[in-house]
Design a protein around this motif. Structure first.
Motif, PDB file in Angstrom:
ATOM      1  N   ALA A   1      44.244  48.196  25.864  1.00 52.68           N
ATOM      2  CA  ALA A   1      44.676  47.193  26.304  1.00 52.68           C
ATOM      3  C   ALA A   1      45.746  47.213  27.472  1.00 52.68           C
ATOM      4  CB  ALA A   1      45.218  45.905  25.498  1.00 52.68           C
TER       5      ALA A   1
ATOM      6  N   THR B   1      50.900  36.766  39.639  1.00 56.87           N
ATOM      7  CA  THR B   1      50.266  37.095  38.334  1.00 56.87           C
ATOM      8  C   THR B   1      50.782  37.750  37.262  1.00 56.87           C
ATOM      9  OG1 THR B   1      49.093  39.038  38.997  1.00 56.87           O
ATOM     10  CG2 THR B   1      47.970  37.030  39.856  1.00 56.87           C
TER      11      THR B   1
ATOM     12  N   GLU C   1      50.731  40.882  37.116  1.00 54.51           N
ATOM     13  CA  GLU C   1      49.946  41.994  36.991  1.00 54.51           C
ATOM     14  C   GLU C   1      50.538  42.980  37.656  1.00 54.51           C
ATOM     15  OE1 GLU C   1      48.507  44.550  35.395  1.00 54.51           O
ATOM     16  OE2 GLU C   1      47.695  42.960  34.383  1.00 54.51           O
TER      17      GLU C   1
ATOM     18  N   TRP D   1      33.581  40.431  35.420  1.00 54.79           N
ATOM     19  CA  TRP D   1      34.152  41.222  34.298  1.00 54.79           C
ATOM     20  C   TRP D   1      33.301  41.039  33.091  1.00 54.79           C
ATOM     21  CZ3 TRP D   1      34.915  36.320  35.320  1.00 54.79           C
ATOM     22  CH2 TRP D   1      34.854  35.011  34.454  1.00 54.79           C
TER      23      TRP D   1
ATOM     24  N   LYS E   1      41.393  44.322  27.976  1.00 59.20           N
ATOM     25  CA  LYS E   1      42.386  43.919  28.804  1.00 59.20           C
ATOM     26  C   LYS E   1      42.213  42.513  29.265  1.00 59.20           C
ATOM     27  CE  LYS E   1      42.660  48.473  30.519  1.00 59.20           C
ATOM     28  NZ  LYS E   1      42.233  49.322  31.737  1.00 59.20           N
ATOM     29  N   LEU E   2      41.172  41.605  28.421  1.00 63.44           N
ATOM     30  CA  LEU E   2      40.757  40.494  29.029  1.00 63.44           C
ATOM     31  C   LEU E   2      41.530  39.534  29.174  1.00 63.44           C
ATOM     32  CD1 LEU E   2      38.349  38.852  29.349  1.00 63.44           C
ATOM     33  CD2 LEU E   2      38.314  37.672  26.817  1.00 63.44           C
ATOM     34  N   ALA E   3      42.808  39.414  28.484  1.00 65.87           N
ATOM     35  CA  ALA E   3      43.901  38.328  28.806  1.00 65.87           C
ATOM     36  C   ALA E   3      44.511  38.703  30.241  1.00 65.87           C
ATOM     37  CB  ALA E   3      44.946  38.365  27.707  1.00 65.87           C
ATOM     38  N   ARG E   4      44.714  39.782  30.679  1.00 67.32           N
ATOM     39  CA  ARG E   4      45.185  40.178  31.988  1.00 67.32           C
ATOM     40  C   ARG E   4      44.040  40.027  32.971  1.00 67.32           C
ATOM     41  NH1 ARG E   4      46.485  46.265  30.993  1.00 67.32           N
ATOM     42  NH2 ARG E   4      47.195  45.988  33.001  1.00 67.32           N
TER      43      ARG E   4
ATOM     44  N   LEU F   1      41.791  37.468  32.755  1.00 68.13           N
ATOM     45  CA  LEU F   1      41.556  36.216  33.101  1.00 68.13           C
ATOM     46  C   LEU F   1      42.591  35.753  33.935  1.00 68.13           C
ATOM     47  CD1 LEU F   1      40.227  34.926  29.544  1.00 68.13           C
ATOM     48  CD2 LEU F   1      38.867  35.565  31.762  1.00 68.13           C
ATOM     49  N   ARG F   2      43.837  36.378  33.946  1.00 70.02           N
ATOM     50  CA  ARG F   2      44.866  35.685  34.655  1.00 70.02           C
ATOM     51  C   ARG F   2      44.632  36.106  36.323  1.00 70.02           C
ATOM     52  NH1 ARG F   2      48.356  37.365  30.428  1.00 70.02           N
ATOM     53  NH2 ARG F   2      48.780  39.169  31.416  1.00 70.02           N
TER      54      ARG F   2
ATOM     55  N   ASP G   1      41.828  33.972  37.599  1.00 80.52           N
ATOM     56  CA  ASP G   1      42.487  32.446  38.048  1.00 80.52           C
ATOM     57  C   ASP G   1      43.281  32.625  39.361  1.00 80.52           C
ATOM     58  OD1 ASP G   1      41.218  31.534  35.666  1.00 80.52           O
ATOM     59  OD2 ASP G   1      43.322  31.352  34.541  1.00 80.52           O
TER      60      ASP G   1
END
Length: 298
Positions: A89, A117, A119, A266, A272-275, A277-278, A281
């Motif tokens: 992750a 973001t 990120e 994706w 790393k899905l949560a990151r 998705l941010r 968006d």
């Protein structure tokens, strides 16, 4: 068969390792009484003694020691799995995109990605291939096409429109007021974007074009158009910066909608899905604000 409660098993393992309920309680951040109660309930459920007191220590019975050993092995496996998931992750989000989209659209927005973001660890991989996202180290792809694609999730960022563009200097030399004027203008060719589709959409027969400069790279073709070498048939998403900066202009308002577009792609099982998705968006919001057609020069 139903397993005993997880807290009881962890209490057993810690108590057997320390030979002490008190030290097990300290390790597990609970009270001595809580450990004693968990082990007593476990003994009642299993119907067997797991510990006996010997002086100041609590010695596991043979059954208790054997069970504690199995629990320790299972905990080690669980910890390894959790550590692996945590490692997966973290690290950079690897984003794959084509060269034209990277240089004509993405690079102008990279400075804002981390600020907007959060990120901070993003690697952009520029490559002219379709990343499969399953074993090639790519987390996100910005794909151009019709979609959808099997085995991945995707959201369309924007659809493409095709329209002529040229340099202001060329337009001054060769006025273009109506589609027919392009029949005598120097036209730049792209191997994947034939002019015939645009001429037909404007109600004209597709002409037999004379020999002219041809390209298989969109960025190079747009640069050539900006140098005044001819009129290019541009894709909306890749020409917006040149239009905004005035290097290119749209001599005509006519444009053609096409089925293809740019997609954010994706895998739903990516750790790393949560990151991701941010980031998704942000791309959706960014393209929504820039979806309007650039102003025409005429």
């Amino acid at each position: 068969m139903r397993l005993p409660p997880f807290p009881a098993l962890t209490a057993l393992e810690a108590a057997a390792r320390h030979r002490s309920y008190s030290r097990a309680a300290d390790e597990l951040f609970v009270t001595h009484g809580a450990v004693s109660q968990q082990i007593r309930k476990l003994e009642d459920e299993l119907g067997v003694r797991l510990f006996v007191r010997q002086g100041n220590t609590m010695e596991p019975t043979a059954t208790g020691a054997a069970l504690a050993s199995r629990v320790a092995e299972s905990l080690a496996t669980l910890r390894a799995g959790v550590d692996s998931a945590r490692r997966a992750a973290i690290g950079p989000i690897v984003l794959s995109t084509g060269a034209a989209f990277a240089t004509r659209w993405l690079v102008t927005r990279l400075a804002r990605v981390s600020d907007e973001t959060g990120e901070l660890d993003l690697t952009v991989r520029v490559e002219d291939r379709v990343a499969d996202l399953s074993g090639d180290g790519v987390d996100v792809a910005l794909r151009f096409g019709a979609g959808p694609w099997s085995g991945v999730e995707s959201v369309r960022l924007f659809s493409e429109r095709l329209f002529p563009v040229c340099s202001p200097a060329l337009l001054a030399r060769h006025p273009i007021d109506k589609p027919e004027d392009l029949l005598t203008a120097p036209l730049l060719r792209h191997t994947a974007l034939p002019w015939s589709a645009w001429f037909r959409a404007m109600g004209l027969s597709a002409p037999d074009l004379p020999p002219s400069l041809g390209f298989d790279d969109t960025s190079m073709m747009l640069d050539a158009a900006a140098q005044g070498l001819g009129v290019a048939l541009a894709r909306s998403g890749l020409s917006e910066r040149d239009l905004r900066d005035g290097r290119l202009v749209r001599p005509l308002a006519g444009e053609v909608d096409v089925d293809t577009g740019h997609h954010f792609v994706w895998r739903a099982d990516n750790p790393k899905l949560a990151r991701i998705l941010r980031l998704r968006d942000w791309f959706v919001a960014e393209t929504a604000t820039a979806r309007g057609a650039p102003p025409s020069a005429g």
